[in-house]
Write an enzyme that holds these catalytic residues in place. Structure first.
Site, PDB file in Angstrom:
ATOM      1  N   SER A  81     -18.925  10.196 -19.220  1.00 18.51           N
ATOM      2  CA  SER A  81     -20.215  10.864 -19.048  1.00 18.51           C
ATOM      3  C   SER A  81     -20.939  10.929 -20.397  1.00 18.51           C
ATOM      4  CB  SER A  81     -20.008  12.251 -18.433  1.00 18.51           C
ATOM      5  OG  SER A  81     -21.224  12.801 -17.995  1.00 18.51           O
ATOM      6  N   ASP A 217     -24.141   7.229  -8.296  1.00 15.70           N
ATOM      7  CA  ASP A 217     -23.919   8.396  -9.160  1.00 15.70           C
ATOM      8  C   ASP A 217     -25.056   9.395  -8.941  1.00 15.70           C
ATOM      9  OD1 ASP A 217     -23.692  10.224 -11.295  1.00 15.70           O
ATOM     10  OD2 ASP A 217     -22.783   8.705 -12.582  1.00 15.70           O
ATOM     11  N   HIS A 248     -20.024  10.288  -9.686  1.00 13.02           N
ATOM     12  CA  HIS A 248     -19.991  10.574 -11.117  1.00 13.02           C
ATOM     13  C   HIS A 248     -18.549  10.833 -11.522  1.00 13.02           C
ATOM     14  CE1 HIS A 248     -21.783  11.510 -14.963  1.00 13.02           C
ATOM     15  NE2 HIS A 248     -21.056  12.614 -15.031  1.00 13.02           N
TER      16      HIS A 248
END
Length: 290
Positions: A81, A217, A248
């Site tokens: 991330s 995502d 995600h």
């Protein structure tokens, strides 16, 4: 409706989304890579793939410390991330004298552009606003937990901090504007987010890298993936892998109700790393010869 009820509903919906987002079949990513030699080398140990917002100083100190203690060990940095943004930004910055033991980087599910990504999180679609609220409250709680140091009178005076603005911040941009960009000496939020985004450093990356994103995502919409697609098509030693499903950082596989304990991402990283290591060591040997 109370916050507790809304939270319970959100958790239920997220659980359902997680179940629906599990892929029962092995996923086959799309590859974006100009350098075919690099691609083939990376996939050498991963045949199943071919078949079916920030400061980098702490990262630099950690890598230098690891290199000092383990001088014969080669390091591949992996970021998840916003950690992927940090890794890419670090490898694209020129101000660090990076350890020679750092041979490659891997970025997973990052948004590349902090300014655009933060704007996306302000929307309610895919419960992004709920995620942003939770993230904002978590950071705010961390600041308030260490209020005696982070919001001491001399600190507030030095950086022109207004405590009530920090406490009342309802979104991450409001909190960043009230606190984060000020203590980092940025004039405005736009300047701070631009500095934080690896998108403005990525063209300087010379270290081999692999980027992984999924098209579904909820936090990183497809239009944020266009720059990395184009970058991977135009530069050697860069591989971008894009999957239709994965969410995600999810990439679950298996049954409808219960996914496999080892996700696609776990298996993929284990099989990709030997290939990228071999490619990097081969390049080092060639450089030494010349």
């Amino acid at each position: 409706m109370s916050v507790a009820v809304l939270t319970a509903i959100a958790v239920f919906i997220i659980a359902v989304f997680r179940m629906l987002n599990v892929s029962s079949q092995p996923q086959k990513p799309s590859f974006f890579c100009r350098d075919k030699q690099f691609l083939n080398r990376v996939l050498k140990f991963a045949p199943q793939l071919e078949d079916p917002i920030g400061h980098t100083d702490d990262l630099h100190v950690m890598l230098c410390n690891l290199s000092e203690h383990y001088p014969n060990t080669k390091i591949i940095i992996i970021g998840y991330s916003m950690g992927g943004n940090l890794v890419t930004k670090y490898l694209g910055e020129s101000r660090h004298n990076r350890p020679s033991s750092v041979i490659a980087g891997v970025s997973i599910c990052q948004p590349y552009d902090a300014l655009k990504a933060t704007g996306v999180l302000l929307h309610w679609q895919n419960f992004r606003r709920l995620y942003l609220y939770a993230l904002t409250e978590a950071i705010k709680a961390l600041i308030l937990k260490h209020r005696s140091k982070l919001l001491a009178d001399d600190i507030k005076e030095q950086y022109s901090l207004i405590e009530k603005d920090i406490i009342s911040a309802a979104t991450l941009p409001e909190l960043d504007d009230a606190y984060t960009r000020k203590v980092n000496n940025f004039k405005n939020l736009h300047e701070f987010y631009r500095w934080s985004s690896c998108l403005h450093y990525i063209n300087n990356v010379k270290t081999p890298m692999i980027f992984i994103n999924s098209r579904d995502d909820p936090l990183v919409p497809e239009d944020l993936l266009i720059p990395i697609q184009n970058f991977a098509k135009s530069k050697d030693n860069i591989l971008y892998m894009e999957l239709m499903h994965g969410g995600h950082l999810g990439f679950f596989e298996g049954g409808f109700m219960y996914p496999n304990p080892i996700a696609w991402l776990d298996r993929t990283l284990v099989t990709l790393l030997p290939g990228i290591r071999e490619h990097c060591l081969d390049d080092i040997k060639k450089t030494a010869v010349y």
